[in-house]
Scaffold this motif. Structure first.
Motif: not given
Length: 171
Positions: A27-31, A42-50, A55-60, A147-156
């Motif tokens: 539960t600490a890492k699953l997203v 799908k390309a956008i979602l795959d990039k988001l997952r990568e 951030y040491d998360l496990v995206p599904i 979206l990649t540029a906003k990734q840090e903001t989203i995670v924060r």
């Protein structure tokens, strides 16, 4: 999944003293990343997952066949109880709206971050969730680079909301 994988998974829960550690680790890492699986989306979602892995998360991403006897929404709803948070791409994704409708009310302490293509707006049916403590304001993005540029903001934002929700639950 072969029998060896099932055995490995089952062995995680054989020691009652370690059950809490296993559950906390999951539960600490699953997203969960929800979205539409057209070629462009799908390309956008795959990039988001990568990016989330940084951030040491496990995206599904559920681009799979679902277990026998369970619908996609049932499976997502079941998994939601084990997640750290959800990122839901609402772009052209009617099924995601149904998944959010199921997840948000049943899991008020689960942060859910809607994202969407900037040419679209949040579906009005989801606005009722703005009062839910786990549902965050949607974030728009122009393209995969934006979206990649906003990734840090989203995670924060998600981590901050998660901390706040956990503190509310502990009070």
């Amino acid at each position: 999944m072969n029998n060896l994988e099932v055995a490995q998974y089952n062995s995680l829960f054989l020691d009652p003293e370690k059950d809490r550690d296993v559950i906390n680790a999951l539960t600490a890492k699953l997203v969960l990343i929800l979205g539409r699986f057209t070629e462009n989306r799908k390309a956008i979602l795959d990039k988001l997952r990568e990016e989330l892995k940084k951030y040491d998360l496990v995206p599904i991403i559920f681009d799979i066949e679902f277990p026998d006897g369970r619908s996609m929404i049932e499976t997502v709803s079941l998994l939601a109880r084990m997640l750290r948070f959800v990122i839901a791409d609402l772009s052209d994704a009617k099924i995601v709206i149904n998944e959010i409708q199921e997840i948000v009310p049943a899991n008020p302490s689960l942060p859910v971050q809607p994202i969407m293509d900037s040419t679209q707006s949040e579906p009005s049916i989801l606005r009722k969730h703005h009062d839910n403590p786990g549902y965050l304001e949607p974030i728009s993005y122009e393209d995969i680079n934006d979206l990649t540029a906003k990734q840090e903001t989203i995670v924060r934002l998600l981590k901050k909301r998660r901390r706040n929700l956990v503190n509310i639950c502990l009070d």
